[in-house]
Scaffold this motif. Structure first.
Motif, PDB file in Angstrom:
ATOM      1  N   THR A  60       5.081  -6.521  -1.219  1.00  0.00           N
ATOM      2  CA  THR A  60       4.479  -6.356  -2.572  1.00  0.00           C
ATOM      3  C   THR A  60       3.715  -7.564  -3.217  1.00  0.00           C
ATOM      4  OG1 THR A  60       6.400  -6.477  -3.721  1.00  0.00           O
ATOM      5  CG2 THR A  60       6.020  -4.312  -2.982  1.00  0.00           C
ATOM      6  N   TRP A  84      -4.302   2.160  -6.807  1.00  0.00           N
ATOM      7  CA  TRP A  84      -5.251   1.570  -6.132  1.00  0.00           C
ATOM      8  C   TRP A  84      -5.321  -0.178  -6.413  1.00  0.00           C
ATOM      9  CZ3 TRP A  84      -8.083   3.484  -2.147  1.00  0.00           C
ATOM     10  CH2 TRP A  84      -8.198   4.665  -1.882  1.00  0.00           C
ATOM     11  N   LEU A  85      -5.039  -0.917  -5.296  1.00  0.00           N
ATOM     12  CA  LEU A  85      -4.923  -2.202  -5.754  1.00  0.00           C
ATOM     13  C   LEU A  85      -6.340  -3.028  -5.446  1.00  0.00           C
ATOM     14  CD1 LEU A  85      -3.074  -4.770  -6.371  1.00  0.00           C
ATOM     15  CD2 LEU A  85      -2.870  -4.871  -3.634  1.00  0.00           C
ATOM     16  N   SER A  86      -6.912  -3.773  -6.379  1.00  0.00           N
ATOM     17  CA  SER A  86      -8.282  -4.414  -6.078  1.00  0.00           C
ATOM     18  C   SER A  86      -8.124  -5.772  -6.540  1.00  0.00           C
ATOM     19  CB  SER A  86      -9.064  -3.347  -6.781  1.00  0.00           C
ATOM     20  OG  SER A  86      -9.352  -2.060  -6.513  1.00  0.00           O
ATOM     21  N   ARG A 127     -10.587  -3.667  -1.887  1.00  0.00           N
ATOM     22  CA  ARG A 127      -9.701  -2.456  -2.686  1.00  0.00           C
ATOM     23  C   ARG A 127      -8.671  -1.812  -1.551  1.00  0.00           C
ATOM     24  NH1 ARG A 127     -11.319   3.257  -4.404  1.00  0.00           N
ATOM     25  NH2 ARG A 127     -10.329   3.522  -6.187  1.00  0.00           N
ATOM     26  N   TRP A 128      -7.577  -1.400  -1.900  1.00  0.00           N
ATOM     27  CA  TRP A 128      -6.766  -0.729  -1.082  1.00  0.00           C
ATOM     28  C   TRP A 128      -6.007   0.528  -1.777  1.00  0.00           C
ATOM     29  CZ3 TRP A 128      -7.170  -6.045  -1.910  1.00  0.00           C
ATOM     30  CH2 TRP A 128      -7.795  -6.606  -0.886  1.00  0.00           C
ATOM     31  N   ALA A 182      -2.475   2.109  -2.704  1.00  0.00           N
ATOM     32  CA  ALA A 182      -1.055   1.280  -2.921  1.00  0.00           C
ATOM     33  C   ALA A 182      -0.173   2.255  -3.473  1.00  0.00           C
ATOM     34  CB  ALA A 182      -1.626   0.104  -3.875  1.00  0.00           C
ATOM     35  N   TYR A 237       2.479  -2.369  -3.483  1.00  0.00           N
ATOM     36  CA  TYR A 237       2.269  -2.382  -1.919  1.00  0.00           C
ATOM     37  C   TYR A 237       1.028  -1.859  -1.374  1.00  0.00           C
ATOM     38  CZ  TYR A 237       3.290  -0.835   2.840  1.00  0.00           C
ATOM     39  OH  TYR A 237       3.166  -0.562   4.457  1.00  0.00           O
ATOM     40  N   ALA A 238       0.109  -2.600  -0.944  1.00  0.00           N
ATOM     41  CA  ALA A 238      -1.073  -2.039  -0.023  1.00  0.00           C
ATOM     42  C   ALA A 238      -0.835  -1.455   1.001  1.00  0.00           C
ATOM     43  CB  ALA A 238      -2.102  -3.154   0.168  1.00  0.00           C
ATOM     44  N   ARG A 257      -0.332  -2.743   4.709  1.00  0.00           N
ATOM     45  CA  ARG A 257      -0.925  -3.916   5.147  1.00  0.00           C
ATOM     46  C   ARG A 257       0.244  -5.220   4.777  1.00  0.00           C
ATOM     47  NH1 ARG A 257      -6.486  -4.082   4.964  1.00  0.00           N
ATOM     48  NH2 ARG A 257      -6.284  -6.200   5.766  1.00  0.00           N
TER      49      ARG A 257
END
Length: 315
Positions: A207, A227-229, A240-241, A243, A263-264, A267
């Motif tokens: 994470t 979304w994680l960016s 951007r992933w 998550a 956590y993406a 990945r």
């Protein structure tokens, strides 16, 4: 779009303008109704629209405890520009400012600095020492100084929208409800820092641990799809992933510090330490739980990830 930090930043040759005044924390759909009115006035008069916002939040100065911040200052400015502002003037909110009379506030800022031809505020707008000024007083002063006043209801689709309501929904974990009032997902931003490393080394879900500003409005404890960016897009590829996002104290490990960790999905190769990132919250998956052991936690996390896939529409 122009950005002025302090009234003294306004250029000396600045002409007449339409001025929208408010804190605008959240820049929610109610605020957008106010901005739409200002943009309409600006178009009709052929004048630029200046938004006046305050930093820090007046509550931090007047009550000593600021409300949770929905939008950091620079994001607030970007959003205001996106919704039609030609310029944003950030006014430092101080004890001195709060002690000025309504007449002084109007003369010093709206008249002498911004040369207001029209002023647009929320219908419950208060200003001046001990909040003595309201929309009616602003209109009276406007008649003296040559500007019109609109007091606008912060309403969208028949619903009154306030930053207080948005904060309450977030505190309850209702990020979907908050997004409905904001007109976009709620976002938090911070630098990725080292945590306990349990996600990578013990649980199999590495994470990104976010270092957030202390007053950030963080949703209630639980697990979320989002979304994680990267805060700034990378020229080298992905930014951007999808998550799974954990908010809380990690009770299974007797944690005490509240954290936001993302956590993406799928990945384990991302190197994000020291990188400024954002998380956009889409939906709550479940509340925070304490598990009897690591194996039970891992089973729950796998289930959380699958639910996040469904919510986010990713395979």
């Amino acid at each position: 779009m122009r950005r002025w930090y302090g009234p003294e930043g306004v250029p000396s040759g600045w002409g007449r303008s339409v001025v929208a005044v408010g804190v605008f924390d959240g820049v929610h759909r109610g605020h957008r109704a106010l901005l739409e009115t200002a943009v309409e006035r600006g178009g009709a008069l052929g004048l630029p629209v200046v938004v006046v916002t305050f930093d820090p939040h007046p509550g931090a100065v007047l009550r000593g405890t600021p409300p949770a911040v929905l939008t950091p200052l620079e994001r607030r400015i970007d959003l205001l520009g996106g919704y039609g502002a030609d310029a944003v003037c950030v006014v430092p909110f101080t004890k001195d400012l709060s002690g000025r009379t309504p007449e002084e506030f109007v003369r010093d800022l709206l008249v002498d600095r911004l040369h207001a031809a029209a002023v647009v505020v929320g219908e419950d707008f208060r200003f001046g020492h001990r909040a003595a000024g309201d929309v009616a007083e602003l209109a009276r002063l406007g008649a003296e100084h040559g500007f019109t006043v609109d007091g606008v209801a912060l309403v969208a689709d028949g619903e009154t929208i306030t930053s207080t309501r948005v904060r309450a929904l977030l505190a309850a974990g209702d990020v979907a409800g908050a997004a409905g009032l904001l007109g976009r997902p709620h976002r938090v931003e911070g630098e990725i820092v080292h945590g306990a490393a349990r996600g990578r080394e013990l649980l199999g879900f590495p994470t990104a641990n976010m270092d957030l500003a202390p007053a950030t409005a963080v949703p209630g404890d639980g697990v979320y799809a989002g979304w994680l960016s990267r805060a700034e897009r990378s020229p080298r590829g992905e930014s951007r992933w999808p998550a799974a996002v954990s908010v809380g104290t990690n009770p299974t490990f007797d944690g005490a510090e509240r954290t936001v960790e993302a956590y993406a999905l799928d990945r384990d190769d991302l190197e994000l330490y020291g990188v400024r990132m954002t998380v956009d919250f889409t939906a709550r998956i479940r509340g925070q739980e304490r598990f009897d052991g690591i194996d039970d936690l891992i089973v729950a996390m796998r289930r959380d990830v699958e639910r996040c896939r469904v919510v986010l529409g990713v395979s």
